[in-house]
Every structure is written in structure tokens, then in C-alpha cells.
Scaffold this active site. Structure first.
Site, mmCIF file in Angstrom:
data_model
loop_
_atom_site.group_PDB
_atom_site.id
_atom_site.type_symbol
_atom_site.label_atom_id
_atom_site.label_comp_id
_atom_site.label_asym_id
_atom_site.label_seq_id
_atom_site.Cartn_x
_atom_site.Cartn_y
_atom_site.Cartn_z
ATOM 1 N N ARG A 1 62.943 52.523 42.961
ATOM 2 C CA ARG A 1 63.308 53.918 42.692
ATOM 3 C C ARG A 1 64.476 53.954 41.724
ATOM 4 O O ARG A 1 65.358 53.091 41.764
ATOM 5 C CB ARG A 1 63.713 54.641 43.984
ATOM 6 C CG ARG A 1 62.613 54.716 45.024
ATOM 7 C CD ARG A 1 61.607 55.789 44.691
ATOM 8 N NE ARG A 1 60.510 55.790 45.670
ATOM 9 C CZ ARG A 1 59.496 56.649 45.645
ATOM 10 N NH1 ARG A 1 59.452 57.587 44.707
ATOM 11 N NH2 ARG A 1 58.540 56.575 46.543
ATOM 12 N N ILE A 2 64.492 54.959 40.883
ATOM 13 C CA ILE A 2 65.618 55.175 39.983
ATOM 14 C C ILE A 2 66.701 55.928 40.751
ATOM 15 O O ILE A 2 66.452 56.999 41.305
ATOM 16 C CB ILE A 2 65.193 55.971 38.744
ATOM 17 C CG1 ILE A 2 64.138 55.195 37.959
ATOM 18 C CG2 ILE A 2 66.403 56.264 37.859
ATOM 19 C CD1 ILE A 2 63.564 55.968 36.786
ATOM 20 N N LEU A 3 67.893 55.367 40.772
ATOM 21 C CA LEU A 3 68.990 55.989 41.490
ATOM 22 C C LEU A 3 69.617 57.103 40.661
ATOM 23 O O LEU A 3 69.653 57.040 39.431
ATOM 24 C CB LEU A 3 70.049 54.945 41.840
ATOM 25 C CG LEU A 3 69.577 53.824 42.768
ATOM 26 C CD1 LEU A 3 70.672 52.777 42.932
ATOM 27 C CD2 LEU A 3 69.150 54.370 44.116
ATOM 28 N N HIS B 1 66.272 41.712 37.293
ATOM 29 C CA HIS B 1 65.024 42.060 36.607
ATOM 30 C C HIS B 1 64.376 40.768 36.108
ATOM 31 O O HIS B 1 65.084 39.892 35.589
ATOM 32 C CB HIS B 1 65.321 43.001 35.438
ATOM 33 C CG HIS B 1 64.101 43.376 34.659
ATOM 34 N ND1 HIS B 1 63.138 44.232 35.156
ATOM 35 C CD2 HIS B 1 63.679 42.990 33.425
ATOM 36 C CE1 HIS B 1 62.181 44.368 34.251
ATOM 37 N NE2 HIS B 1 62.471 43.632 33.204
#
Length: 220
Positions: A111-113, A127
Site C-alpha cells: 500500500r502507498i502510505l 525494493h
């Protein structure tokens, strides 16, 4: 996933911490939790200097089961339980803040915070590619398709983008002629786990400072 540059200055910490006072961190996961397991294994040694205060997730997953087996508190903040991403981000930030971590690790957290979570404490992520090349969910596949001869893994500070935050450290993995996405990813994962364990240890002991896009572990 990444931290607002305005929050970067807050990352710097003193390195002189007693071994009897391990640094609390929160780990966020979404999947199998192999990166988390590497941290749990390392943190089992008091000399590592890190205590996993809790493991959070955006959904039930194997990573939470790993934490529970290790006796680590867990929590789930599901995006579907909120009207929008902003409300979810605030709820996640509140859960994390209640645990008072020194920093947060996203270990396979998909998820993008948002600003509420990113603005509270430093967040670091790994990554499976050598950023800024091949960001996003298919970094291994994209690197292989492009025909690069080396790829690897990156640990970076999380900001509001997708794998766009300042780079902390990287490790290189050679691409073999007969590599598949799966075989290459397996070799990258070995380096990724070792990299994350090392960076978390150093960050807990030394802190880090961020100037623009340059990151230094230890005192500035």
C-alpha cells in the site's frame, strides 16, 4: 512507497544507545512475511539492538501468523473499512503512533502510505531492483525484460511516491543468461533480507540524515 522530505530531518538520531534498551520498530506487511522473518530472527539476539514492537497489515496474511508465533503483537487496518485512503491512512498512523516506534519498516507492504503515517516517524522500505530503475510491483520482471546484466535490491526512505524515496543502500545481483523471473527473484531475496537486517540494525544504532536525495547512516 516512501517519506516526505520535510520529515527526513527527523530521521537523524544518536548512535549511543545501551544494549539493554532495544529500539522499538513497527513492521508493516501484506504477504508471506519472509522479510519480516529475517528481522524477527535477527531481533531474537539481544545484541541486535532492535525490538519489533508490533506487526501491522492491511489484510490477514501469513506475515501476521509469523509474528503471532514469535509472540509479537499484531494489528490489521483494512482499507475497505474506511471511506477513502485518507481516512485509512489516519487510522493506520494512530495505530502505529500508539506503539511509539523509533521508525517503521514496510516489508512487503503493498500500500502507498499517506501523509499521516509518513509524517509521524521515518519509514524505510526495500525494493527488488536498483532504484531509480524499475520501480513498482514488477521490478524483477521489468529488469529481466530490459536485458540488464546486473540488478539487485535497494533500501530507501519512503516518501509519497512509488519507490521514489532517497536511497539508503543498495546491493548488486548479477543476471544470468538462463535466469527466469523466479530464479532471479530468489537470488535477489537473499540479498534483500540481508540488506534490510543490516540497515535496520545500523539505523537503530546510528540514525540517519537526509539532505535532498543524499542519505547518510550515522551522525551527519
Amino acid at each position: 512507497m516512501t517519506t516526505d522530505p520535510r520529515a527526513s530531518a527527523a530521521v537523524s538520531e544518536s548512535s549511543d544507545r545501551p544494549s539493554a534498551d532495544p529500539v522499538p520498530v513497527v513492521v508493516l506487511v501484506s504477504g508471506s512475511g519472509t522479510l519480516l522473518q529475517a528481522l524477527l530472527d535477527a531481533a531474537a539476539d539481544p545484541a541486535y539492538g532492535v525490538r519489533v514492537a508490533a506487526v501491522g497489515a492491511d489484510r490477514p496474511c501469513v506475515g501476521l501468523e509469523r509474528a503471532e508465533r514469535a509472540g509479537i503483537p499484531t494489528f490489521v487496518v483494512r482499507p475497505a473499512d474506511f471511506q477513502d485512503r485518507g481516512e485509512w491512512d489516519v487510522a493506520l498512523a494512530e495505530q502505529v503512533a500508539a506503539l511509539a516506534p523509533r521508525f517503521v519498516v514496510t516489508a512487503g507492504f503493498m500500500r502507498i502510505l499517506g501523509p499521516a503515517t509518513l509524517g509521524a516517524q521515518p519509514v524505510v522500505n526495500t525494493h527488488p531492483a536498483l532504484l531509480p530503475s524499475f520501480p513498482g510491483a514488477h521490478g524483477v520482471r521489468d529488469a529481466l525484460a530490459y536485458g540488464v546484466k546486473v540488478t539487485g535490491t535497494t533500501c530507501h526512505v519512503v516518501d509519497a511516491g512509488i519507490d521514489t524515496g532517497p536511497i539508503i543502500e543498495q546491493r548488486v545481483v548479477a543476471v544470468e543468461d538462463d535466469d527466469t523471473e523466479e530464479s532471479l527473484h530468489e537470488r535477489i531475496k537473499v540479498q534483500e533480507r540481508e540488506l534490510l537486517v543490516d540497515v535496520v540494525r545500523r539505523l537503530a544504532r546510528e540514525g540517519l540524515s537526509v539532505e535532498g536525495r543524499r542519505v547518510r547512516l550515522g551522525r551527519a
